[in-house]
Enzyme design. Structure first.
Site, PDB file in Angstrom:
ATOM      1  N   ALA A 243      -1.038   5.397  -4.735  1.00  0.00           N
ATOM      2  CA  ALA A 243      -2.014   5.193  -5.801  1.00  0.00           C
ATOM      3  C   ALA A 243      -2.397   6.492  -6.498  1.00  0.00           C
ATOM      4  CB  ALA A 243      -3.264   4.516  -5.243  1.00  0.00           C
TER       5      ALA A 243
ATOM      6  N   HIS B 213      -1.563  10.204   6.435  1.00  0.00           N
ATOM      7  CA  HIS B 213      -1.368   8.756   6.630  1.00  0.00           C
ATOM      8  C   HIS B 213       0.087   8.403   7.016  1.00  0.00           C
ATOM      9  CE1 HIS B 213      -0.356   9.015   2.363  1.00  0.00           C
ATOM     10  NE2 HIS B 213      -1.614   8.936   1.961  1.00  0.00           N
TER      11      HIS B 213
ATOM     12  N   ASN C 263       2.949   5.847   5.553  1.00  0.00           N
ATOM     13  CA  ASN C 263       2.700   5.511   4.153  1.00  0.00           C
ATOM     14  C   ASN C 263       3.105   6.641   3.223  1.00  0.00           C
ATOM     15  OD1 ASN C 263      -0.092   4.020   5.569  1.00  0.00           O
ATOM     16  ND2 ASN C 263       1.396   2.817   4.454  1.00  0.00           N
TER      17      ASN C 263
ATOM     18  N   ASP D 248      -9.197   6.527   4.846  1.00  0.00           N
ATOM     19  CA  ASP D 248      -8.642   6.575   3.485  1.00  0.00           C
ATOM     20  C   ASP D 248      -9.423   5.622   2.577  1.00  0.00           C
ATOM     21  OD1 ASP D 248      -7.067   7.424   1.409  1.00  0.00           O
ATOM     22  OD2 ASP D 248      -5.271   6.316   2.011  1.00  0.00           O
TER      23      ASP D 248
END
Length: 383
Positions: free
Chosen positions: A142, A217, A220, A274
């Site tokens: 994102a 993370h 990911n 997150d």
């Protein structure tokens, strides 16, 4: 205050210990029954409860409608109060891939906020995680593609100075232009983290050998674990100095892979949230790093369908990890002491030990938090 008859989490295990708090810090810890209340001292019988260290979140963008990258003091205070009310007593807010001018504003604001007295009931603002803008455009998640920038040692020095030396973690893609020079210069000055990258096994191994000692993370926005192309996950496993962080909401990572991560990185894994600004609120349209985010239930996604952080705080991640089969003691270590170690604050918090801040949680065995103490003061008591 003297807390007695609880099971106390110390050194990765639960023990029958009583605990005294004085002047906002843990003054004494002794085997059950060896401490007696002083004249006028509050005595709390915590039979049937656990004493846990306050949690430490080293990767979170915001909550309650606010984002750290807004560079708004009132917004940051509301985030810090919300986090503390959830048992996250140490908090390391995280920036996004935004224009350089906005990063300057964020870090200047953070430096000013770090010098001011903490507001009542607010988690300890103990550092900054800089996630982006030094990412690979092919692994954005994102992050905003319009704000990706070239990695620069000079820029880092400027940002660190603006922040008042609050930058604790810098996430970057080690295969991008400028990364090699930056890693050689920055290693030892800040915790460098592999993130949002297409780095293969060889590149990742080189980066870990040169001073990148963390993985943002895990799973990911990186190359997956593959039997012929092992990628950064296998490289991290083979380098014992490398720590990892994990989003354990069951959405970003399947429960089986969460259990695997704890098996591979048991003593060098930290849970993170997150979380983004929708955390603590409901469904609807929100914003993250200049992009519109749709939140529905426990998922937050941008228009491409990519996950946009989480809408769960770290205490939720802790409970879910345990519900997925992660041993309780391991999950607690990953949510409190280990992340505090990584950013250099374990001498102050994240650990139950004499002399540390009395940032504590009284929990029942189902991890329902009954009381939360910040510097020895109760900021939440369950009804």
């Amino acid at each position: 205050m003297l807390i007695v008859n609880a099971e106390t989490y110390v050194g990765h295990h639960f023990h029958q210990l009583d605990l005294r708090v004085e002047w906002g810090r843990i003054a004494e810890i002794s085997p059950r029954g060896q401490l007696t209340a002083k004249a006028g001292e509050e005595l709390l019988d915590a039979s049937g409860l656990w004493i846990l260290p306050g949690l430490t979140d080293i990767h979170s963008h915001g909550a309650m409608g606010h984002d750290f990258s807004d560079a708004d003091r009132d917004g940051l205070n509301e985030i810090l109060r919300f986090e503390a009310s959830c048992g996250i007593t140490q908090y390391c807010p995280t920036s996004m891939t935004v224009p350089a001018s906005q990063l300057e504003k964020i870090f200047r604001f953070a430096g000013e906020a770090g010098r001011q007295e903490a507001p009542e009931g607010a988690a300890w603002f103990c550092g900054i995680h800089m996630e982006g803008p030094w990412v690979n455009p092919q692994k954005l998640g994102a992050q905003n593609p319009e704000s990706v920038q070239q990695i620069s040692w000079e820029e880092f020095k400027r940002f660190q100075e603006l922040s008042g030396n609050l930058l604790r973690i810098v996430s970057l893609a080690p295969e991008m232009e400028g990364a090699q020079d930056f890693i050689r210069k920055a290693a030892g000055h800040v915790l460098l983290s592999l993130a949002h990258c297409q780095a293969d096994y060889e590149t990742s191994s080189w980066a870990f050998a040169q001073g990148v000692h963390h993985v943002t993370h895990l799973y990911n926005a990186m190359e997956p674990l593959h039997h012929r192309q092992p990628g950064p996950i296998a490289a991290a496993f083979e380098n014992p100095q490398v720590s990892v962080e994990l989003i354990a909401d069951g959405i970003h990572v399947h429960p089986a892979m969460i259990r695997l991560a704890f098996m591979l990185f048991k003593d060098r894994l930290c849970l993170i949230s997150d979380s983004m600004r929708a955390t603590g609120l409901g469904d609807g349209l929100y914003e993250l790093g200049g992009q519109q985010v749709m939140v529905k239930g426990s998922e937050a996604r941008i228009s491409t369908g990519a996950l946009a952080g989480s809408v769960s705080s770290l205490d939720v991640m802790l409970r879910r990890a345990v519900s997925f089969g992660v041993p309780l003691e391991d999950a607690l270590f990953a949510a409190s002491e280990y992340p505090a170690r990584l950013i250099g604050i374990a001498g102050e918090a994240g650990v139950i030990a004499a002399g540390r801040r009395a940032n504590l949680i009284l929990s029942d065995p189902e991890l329902n938090f009954q009381r939360i103490y910040l510097n020895g003061k109760a900021i939440r008591i369950a009804q």
